[in-house]
Scaffold this motif. Structure first.
Motif, PDB file in Angstrom:
ATOM      1  N   THR A   4       0.839  -1.201   0.000  1.00 37.82           N
ATOM      2  CA  THR A   4       0.000   0.000   0.000  1.00 37.82           C
ATOM      3  C   THR A   4       0.866   1.240   0.000  1.00 37.82           C
ATOM      4  O   THR A   4       0.617   2.186  -0.743  1.00 37.82           O
ATOM      5  CB  THR A   4      -0.936   0.004   1.228  1.00 37.82           C
ATOM      6  N   ARG A   5       1.879   1.241   0.842  1.00 35.09           N
ATOM      7  CA  ARG A   5       2.774   2.391   0.908  1.00 35.09           C
ATOM      8  C   ARG A   5       3.496   2.571  -0.421  1.00 35.09           C
ATOM      9  O   ARG A   5       3.690   3.689  -0.888  1.00 35.09           O
ATOM     10  CB  ARG A   5       3.774   2.215   2.042  1.00 35.09           C
ATOM     11  N   VAL A   8       1.097   4.170  -2.792  1.00 36.45           N
ATOM     12  CA  VAL A   8       0.937   5.590  -2.453  1.00 36.45           C
ATOM     13  C   VAL A   8       2.133   6.377  -2.963  1.00 36.45           C
ATOM     14  O   VAL A   8       1.986   7.456  -3.541  1.00 36.45           O
ATOM     15  CB  VAL A   8       0.751   5.786  -0.931  1.00 36.45           C
ATOM     16  N   THR A  89      -5.149   8.199  11.924  1.00 34.83           N
ATOM     17  CA  THR A  89      -3.812   7.782  12.347  1.00 34.83           C
ATOM     18  C   THR A  89      -3.842   6.450  13.062  1.00 34.83           C
ATOM     19  O   THR A  89      -2.850   6.062  13.668  1.00 34.83           O
ATOM     20  CB  THR A  89      -3.184   8.851  13.260  1.00 34.83           C
ATOM     21  N   LEU A  92      -1.085   3.826  11.903  1.00 31.75           N
ATOM     22  CA  LEU A  92       0.298   4.274  11.835  1.00 31.75           C
ATOM     23  C   LEU A  92       1.158   3.516  12.835  1.00 31.75           C
ATOM     24  O   LEU A  92       0.715   3.213  13.946  1.00 31.75           O
ATOM     25  CB  LEU A  92       0.387   5.773  12.123  1.00 31.75           C
ATOM     26  N   ASP A  96       6.105   5.887  12.334  1.00 27.57           N
ATOM     27  CA  ASP A  96       5.346   6.881  11.565  1.00 27.57           C
ATOM     28  C   ASP A  96       4.948   8.047  12.468  1.00 27.57           C
ATOM     29  O   ASP A  96       5.099   9.219  12.106  1.00 27.57           O
ATOM     30  CB  ASP A  96       4.080   6.261  10.966  1.00 27.57           C
ATOM     31  N   SER A 112      -2.461  15.464   5.269  1.00 26.99           N
ATOM     32  CA  SER A 112      -2.711  14.036   5.411  1.00 26.99           C
ATOM     33  C   SER A 112      -1.415  13.347   5.817  1.00 26.99           C
ATOM     34  O   SER A 112      -0.351  13.678   5.276  1.00 26.99           O
ATOM     35  CB  SER A 112      -3.201  13.469   4.082  1.00 26.99           C
ATOM     36  N   ASP A 114      -0.457  10.545   4.916  1.00 25.96           N
ATOM     37  CA  ASP A 114       0.073   9.856   3.733  1.00 25.96           C
ATOM     38  C   ASP A 114       1.064  10.712   2.957  1.00 25.96           C
ATOM     39  O   ASP A 114       2.047  10.204   2.420  1.00 25.96           O
ATOM     40  CB  ASP A 114      -1.059   9.427   2.801  1.00 25.96           C
ATOM     41  N   SER A 118       4.862   9.549   2.612  1.00 26.22           N
ATOM     42  CA  SER A 118       5.384   9.312   1.259  1.00 26.22           C
ATOM     43  C   SER A 118       6.698  10.048   1.057  1.00 26.22           C
ATOM     44  O   SER A 118       7.648   9.500   0.497  1.00 26.22           O
ATOM     45  CB  SER A 118       4.378   9.771   0.210  1.00 26.22           C
TER      46      SER A 118
END
Length: 174
Positions: A4-5, A8, A89, A92, A96, A112, A114, A118
């Motif tokens: 997923t990361r 993103v 959150t 996380l 993170d 965000s 994300d 990122s």
């Protein structure tokens, strides 16, 4: 979680590249032709359910464009469902959260998590790949400046990019 990361990051890099390429345009927005509407689904629906309008005192029906009765309705895009709110959150890691807290202490509050994660992930990958600080700065600055919550009146975008890089190196890339 890592896939997923990765997705993103891919999306963020794509958006950054698009934004950078769009910024390189010559701002020419002239139109070369004028679009016309010949047949629309709304017109077919309206003309089928309502009588033809008449023109003035003559009572004669006005000329309306003919539309085929079997006109297919165009597909409409469906909204994309979201599983979590942008500020969520709950998923996380401690790492993170530590990174986001350090950014906040340095004066950066991303719209965000994300976005910040990122940028942090990119910086860590760049450090692992021995990328130059200038390469890291280019991406971090572009992404920091594209964050809707970034306010250039509070700090220059270059300073925000440097904060992202320094904070990622000290808290996130370990």
């Amino acid at each position: 979680m890592h896939r997923t990361r990765g997705k993103v990051i891919g999306v963020v890099v794509g958006i950054a590249a698009t934004g950078l390429l769009a910024a390189c345009g010559n701002n020419d927005s002239t139109v070369s032709s004028t679009p016309t509407l010949s047949h629309t689904t709304a017109a077919a629906t309206t003309s089928a359910s309502t009588p033809a309008p008449t023109s003035g005192a003559t009572g004669q029906p006005s000329q309306a464009p003919e539309t085929p009765a079997d006109t297919a309705t165009p597909e409409r895009p469906q909204p994309v469902p979201t599983n979590a709110a942008p500020g969520d959150t709950s998923k996380l890691t401690d790492k993170d959260k530590k990174f986001l807290d350090a950014l906040k202490a340095a004066g950066i509050t991303p719209s965000s998590p994300d976005i910040a994660l990122s940028i942090g992930t990119y910086v860590c990958q760049g450090v692992a790949a021995n990328a130059s600080d200038q390469d890291l700065m280019t991406f971090a600055t572009a992404m920091a400046g594209s964050d809707p919550s970034f306010d250039p009146a509070k700090m220059p975008v270059e300073q925000a990019g440097k904060i992202y890089i320094d904070t990622a190196k000290s808290t996130y890339c370990q």
